[in-house]
Write a protein that holds these residues in place. Structure first.
Motif, PDB file in Angstrom:
ATOM      1  N   ASP A  38      75.574  -3.330 -11.382  1.00  0.00           N
ATOM      2  CA  ASP A  38      76.424  -4.385 -10.889  1.00  0.00           C
ATOM      3  C   ASP A  38      75.385  -5.334  -9.880  1.00  0.00           C
ATOM      4  O   ASP A  38      75.897  -6.266  -9.534  1.00  0.00           O
TER       5      ASP A  38
ATOM      6  N   LEU B 232      80.897  -5.026  -9.038  1.00  0.00           N
ATOM      7  CA  LEU B 232      81.176  -4.481  -7.855  1.00  0.00           C
ATOM      8  C   LEU B 232      80.124  -5.451  -6.983  1.00  0.00           C
ATOM      9  O   LEU B 232      79.101  -5.748  -7.509  1.00  0.00           O
ATOM     10  N   LYS B 233      80.423  -5.519  -5.615  1.00  0.00           N
ATOM     11  CA  LYS B 233      79.535  -6.297  -4.868  1.00  0.00           C
ATOM     12  C   LYS B 233      79.091  -5.440  -3.642  1.00  0.00           C
ATOM     13  O   LYS B 233      77.832  -5.676  -3.058  1.00  0.00           O
TER      14      LYS B 233
ATOM     15  N   ASP C  46      83.728  -2.092  -2.138  1.00  0.00           N
ATOM     16  CA  ASP C  46      84.533  -2.217  -3.211  1.00  0.00           C
ATOM     17  C   ASP C  46      84.650  -0.933  -4.015  1.00  0.00           C
ATOM     18  O   ASP C  46      85.787  -0.640  -4.654  1.00  0.00           O
TER      19      ASP C  46
ATOM     20  N   ARG D 266      89.380  -3.625 -16.719  1.00  0.00           N
ATOM     21  CA  ARG D 266      88.150  -3.371 -15.761  1.00  0.00           C
ATOM     22  C   ARG D 266      87.570  -2.091 -16.592  1.00  0.00           C
ATOM     23  O   ARG D 266      86.462  -1.694 -16.673  1.00  0.00           O
TER      24      ARG D 266
ATOM     25  N   ASP E 252      92.777  -4.580  -8.088  1.00  0.00           N
ATOM     26  CA  ASP E 252      91.979  -6.009  -7.677  1.00  0.00           C
ATOM     27  C   ASP E 252      90.581  -5.538  -7.380  1.00  0.00           C
ATOM     28  O   ASP E 252      90.071  -6.593  -6.671  1.00  0.00           O
ATOM     29  N   THR E 253      90.145  -4.450  -7.724  1.00  0.00           N
ATOM     30  CA  THR E 253      88.762  -4.366  -7.492  1.00  0.00           C
ATOM     31  C   THR E 253      87.848  -5.310  -8.506  1.00  0.00           C
ATOM     32  O   THR E 253      88.061  -5.682  -9.419  1.00  0.00           O
ATOM     33  N   PRO E 254      86.853  -6.050  -7.728  1.00  0.00           N
ATOM     34  CA  PRO E 254      86.208  -6.940  -8.505  1.00  0.00           C
ATOM     35  C   PRO E 254      85.308  -6.430  -9.259  1.00  0.00           C
ATOM     36  O   PRO E 254      84.745  -5.333  -9.107  1.00  0.00           O
TER      37      PRO E 254
ATOM     38  N   CYS F 127      89.851   0.017  -0.857  1.00  0.00           N
ATOM     39  CA  CYS F 127      88.815  -0.128  -2.068  1.00  0.00           C
ATOM     40  C   CYS F 127      89.088   1.137  -3.020  1.00  0.00           C
ATOM     41  O   CYS F 127      89.939   1.953  -2.994  1.00  0.00           O
TER      42      CYS F 127
ATOM     43  N   LYS G   7      94.932  -5.822 -15.518  1.00  0.00           N
ATOM     44  CA  LYS G   7      93.726  -5.628 -14.770  1.00  0.00           C
ATOM     45  C   LYS G   7      93.013  -4.365 -14.880  1.00  0.00           C
ATOM     46  O   LYS G   7      91.882  -4.356 -14.904  1.00  0.00           O
TER      47      LYS G   7
END
Length: 314
Positions: A179, A144-145, A267, A22, A139-141, A297, A18
């Protein structure tokens, strides 16, 4: 703004796919040059007797087998790979100093990694790396949100605070625009001075409240001035599109910032850090190191350009 062009990604033995995905995505999205440094077995560990050429070939094969390979095309075949034998942080710092990398990304260790404050790689990297360090949680999306920038309008060790805070804020604007993420500027103020001085007042509660209100106005004004400078730099329309939210919070910095990270579902946390080593580092510490053990985060830390980095090459 501090421009990132050359990224060095550090991978421990048994690295997360992962994390690799990323990092490759980050580099591809912003057209950045990427180099890997991978820690390999040493001594009597399994695989320690394999030659460096064979290790690089094995690593490249593993990279080509991960799920992200289709989006990279031939990029992985040409990706520079450096081998580190048991000295990942020191090897990385030497490489950063000699080849002018401007960002180091490393997978963050477990949340209790500060128990070994003087010995773990993440802490040493934060303290000694001469360029910004991004500790990336697997697990950082992506994209980014939610992004949070921690601003300190009082810290005298950072030299020119105005310029440094603006640099941090501009990084937040940059990543938020990449993002389309929500962006938050957070500054924390403590009331220690009010508590001490109020003892000598005939009306201590009223005196304390007055000082706290004045500190709140000071921080709010500083945040407003910073936002005005950002509007000038990026243009009103762009800034309004990103529409950062400012937060002025009272309390202990590390505790309140950690609370805001959770409240805002952050995040990526962007913040400044001051390098400290030895006894001073243990006794005083700094907000960035304190936060890393309590937030879930990813964290991007930046040192002031004028700050000398202990233990790094000149």
């Amino acid at each position: 703004m501090k421009q990132f062009k050359n990224i060095l990604c550090l991978l421990q033995t048994g690295y997360s796919e992962k994390t690799v995905c990323r990092v490759l995505k980050i580099a591809e999205q912003a057209s950045l040059s990427l180099t890997l440094m991978v820690s390999v077995p040493v001594g009597k560990e399994k695989g320690a007797d394999v030659s460096e050429t064979e290790q690089v070939a094995q690593i490249r094969k593993q990279l080509c087998e991960i799920s992200f390979k289709e989006a990279q095309g031939d990029a992985l075949e040409q990706l520079p790979i450096n081998i580190s034998r048991g000295k990942l942080v020191s090897d990385a710092i030497e490489l950063v100093s000699s080849q002018s990398f401007d960002l180091v990304i490393k997978e963050a260790e477990d949340k209790d990694w500060l128990d070994q404050l003087l010995g773990d790689d993440d802490t040493q990297l934060l303290r000694k790396c001469p360029c910004p360090v991004w500790l990336l949680k697997p697990d950082t999306p992506m994209p980014l949100k939610s992004i949070m920038v921690a601003l300190d309008f009082d810290h005298t060790e950072c030299g020119n605070n105005t310029i440094f805070n603006q640099m941090l804020a501009e990084l937040g604007v940059y990543f938020a625009s990449q993002d389309l993420a929500a962006l938050h500027f957070v500054t924390v103020y403590e009331s220690v001075k009010a508590d001490v001085l109020s003892v000598w007042s005939d009306e201590p509660d009223q005196f304390r409240r007055a000082m706290e209100n004045e500190e709140f106005r000071h921080k709010s004004a500083a945040l407003t001035d910073l936002e005005a400078e950002l509007k000038k730099k990026f243009g009103g329309d762009v800034y309004q599109y990103i529409s950062p939210t400012g937060h002025v919070v009272q309390g202990v910095a590390a505790e309140k910032l950690a609370g805001m990270v959770n409240l805002l579902n952050v995040d990526l946390l962007i913040m400044g850090t001051v390098a400290r080593t030895g006894i001073k580092g243990v006794v005083i510490g700094n907000t960035a190191e304190s936060l890393l053990s309590s937030v879930k985060c990813s964290v991007l830390t930046v040192k002031p350009d004028s700050l000398a980095i202990p233990g790094s090459a000149s």
